[in-house]
Design a protein around this motif. Structure first.
Motif, PDB file in Angstrom:
ATOM      1  N   VAL A 177      -4.960  -6.659  12.130  1.00  0.00           N
ATOM      2  CA  VAL A 177      -5.045  -5.619  11.117  1.00  0.00           C
ATOM      3  C   VAL A 177      -3.716  -4.879  11.150  1.00  0.00           C
ATOM      4  N   SER A 178      -3.182  -4.564   9.971  1.00  0.00           N
ATOM      5  CA  SER A 178      -1.889  -3.898   9.878  1.00  0.00           C
ATOM      6  C   SER A 178      -1.978  -2.742   8.896  1.00  0.00           C
ATOM      7  N   ARG A 179      -1.357  -1.634   9.278  1.00  0.00           N
ATOM      8  CA  ARG A 179      -1.233  -0.521   8.334  1.00  0.00           C
ATOM      9  C   ARG A 179       0.155   0.074   8.490  1.00  0.00           C
ATOM     10  N   THR A 180       0.733   0.484   7.372  1.00  0.00           N
ATOM     11  CA  THR A 180       2.040   1.125   7.353  1.00  0.00           C
ATOM     12  C   THR A 180       1.900   2.466   6.666  1.00  0.00           C
ATOM     13  N   THR A 211       3.030  17.743   9.510  1.00  0.00           N
ATOM     14  CA  THR A 211       3.389  16.474   8.883  1.00  0.00           C
ATOM     15  C   THR A 211       2.274  16.023   7.960  1.00  0.00           C
ATOM     16  N   TYR A 212       2.657  15.159   7.058  1.00  0.00           N
ATOM     17  CA  TYR A 212       1.708  14.513   6.168  1.00  0.00           C
ATOM     18  C   TYR A 212       1.963  13.018   6.279  1.00  0.00           C
ATOM     19  N   ARG A 213       0.910  12.240   6.449  1.00  0.00           N
ATOM     20  CA  ARG A 213       1.043  10.786   6.554  1.00  0.00           C
ATOM     21  C   ARG A 213       0.522  10.154   5.266  1.00  0.00           C
ATOM     22  N   GLU A 214       1.355   9.333   4.685  1.00  0.00           N
ATOM     23  CA  GLU A 214       1.020   8.639   3.434  1.00  0.00           C
ATOM     24  C   GLU A 214       0.887   7.149   3.727  1.00  0.00           C
ATOM     25  N   ILE A 215      -0.332   6.649   3.676  1.00  0.00           N
ATOM     26  CA  ILE A 215      -0.554   5.225   3.933  1.00  0.00           C
ATOM     27  C   ILE A 215      -0.055   4.438   2.724  1.00  0.00           C
ATOM     28  N   VAL A 216       0.869   3.496   2.979  1.00  0.00           N
ATOM     29  CA  VAL A 216       1.478   2.736   1.884  1.00  0.00           C
ATOM     30  C   VAL A 216       1.101   1.258   1.899  1.00  0.00           C
ATOM     31  N   ASP A 217       0.477   0.787   2.998  1.00  0.00           N
ATOM     32  CA  ASP A 217       0.069  -0.618   3.042  1.00  0.00           C
ATOM     33  C   ASP A 217      -1.014  -0.805   4.100  1.00  0.00           C
ATOM     34  N   GLN A 218      -1.966  -1.668   3.783  1.00  0.00           N
ATOM     35  CA  GLN A 218      -2.998  -2.103   4.727  1.00  0.00           C
ATOM     36  C   GLN A 218      -3.300  -3.556   4.407  1.00  0.00           C
ATOM     37  N   HIS A 219      -3.320  -4.386   5.430  1.00  0.00           N
ATOM     38  CA  HIS A 219      -3.682  -5.780   5.200  1.00  0.00           C
ATOM     39  C   HIS A 219      -4.039  -6.448   6.531  1.00  0.00           C
ATOM     40  N   VAL A 220      -4.511  -7.670   6.439  1.00  0.00           N
ATOM     41  CA  VAL A 220      -4.788  -8.497   7.605  1.00  0.00           C
ATOM     42  C   VAL A 220      -3.819  -9.664   7.549  1.00  0.00           C
ATOM     43  N   GLU A 221      -3.236  -9.994   8.693  1.00  0.00           N
ATOM     44  CA  GLU A 221      -2.213 -11.040   8.738  1.00  0.00           C
ATOM     45  C   GLU A 221      -2.308 -11.822  10.039  1.00  0.00           C
ATOM     46  N   VAL A 222      -1.591 -12.921  10.080  1.00  0.00           N
ATOM     47  CA  VAL A 222      -1.378 -13.675  11.310  1.00  0.00           C
ATOM     48  C   VAL A 222       0.089 -13.480  11.665  1.00  0.00           C
TER      49      VAL A 222
END
Length: 166
Positions: free
Chosen positions: A139-142, A111-122
Motif C-alpha cells: 500500500v502506498s500513499r503520498t 502543518t496541513y497534510r494534503e494526500i495526493v496519491d494512494q495506490h497498491v503496487e509491487v
C-alpha cells in the motif's frame, strides 16, 4: 484510489490520517516504534514542481523505516525544502533518528497534510525491507506537508498490504 482491496479499518486509518503514523503504529502494535535511516542527503537541486521553489534549492532527501522490536512496519521516502524548517528541526533531522512528525509536534508546528496519491503496487526494492517476496503487494500513499501556506515537503509511505489486517 480504486478500492479493489478489502482494507481493514486500521489500513483505512493509515491511508486517511493527517496525523503522525508513528504514533498510530505504536498504538496498534503496542511496541515502541523507532526510525532507522536508510539514506539521507542534502543537495542543491531543482525541486519537484509541487514544492513551489524558484530555481535550485537545498533539498533534504530521506529514506527511513519505522520499526518495532522484531519487524519493519513502514518505509518512507521524503523530500523536503530544507530552508523551510527551523534551525532546531534542521539539526535534529541531520543528527538524530527521531521521527519528523514528532519533531513537528514538539515544536508545535502547524502543518496541513494534503494526500495526493494512494495506490497498491509491487515494488521488489521496498518488499525486501520487510523480508517479503518481490511479488508482495504494498500500500502506498503520498502527501504534501504545508506550513504557512507553502509546501515544505513530500512524503511517500509504503507498507505491505498483508500488514495491519486485524
Amino acid at each position: 484510489m480504486t478500492n479493489t482491496h478489502n482494507f481493514s479499518l486500521f489500513q483505512k486509518i493509515l491511508l486517511a490520517t493527517d496525523g503522525t503514523v508513528t504514533d498510530l503504529i505504536a498504538l496498534y502494535t503496542g511496541e515502541v516504534i523507532r526510525v532507522k535511516k536508510l539514506e539521507q542527503e542534502i543537495r542543491v537541486d531543482q525541486a519537484p514542481a509541487e514544492l513551489q521553489c524558484d530555481g535550485p534549492t537545498r533539498l533534504l532527501r530521506r529514506k527511513i523505516l519505522l520499526s518495532g522490536a522484531t519487524r519493519n512496519y513502514l518505509c518512507a521516502d521524503s523530500i523536503f525544502v530544507f530552508e523551510r524548517f527551523s534551525k532546531s528541526i534542521q539539526d535534529q533531522l541531520l543528527n538524530t533518528d527521531r521521527p519528523i512528525g514528532l519533531l513537528w509536534k514538539e515544536e508545535r508546528l502547524e502543518t496541513y497534510r494534503e494526500i495526493v496519491d494512494q495506490h497498491v503496487e509491487v515494488n521488489h526494492d521496498i518488499a525486501r525491507h520487510f523480508g517479503l517476496p518481490d511479488t508482495e503487494q504494498l500500500v502506498s500513499r503520498t502527501y504534501l506537508i504545508h506550513h504557512h501556506a507553502k509546501p515544505v515537503g513530500s512524503i511517500t509511505e509504503k507498507w505491505p498490504l498483508s500488514y495491519f489486517r486485524h
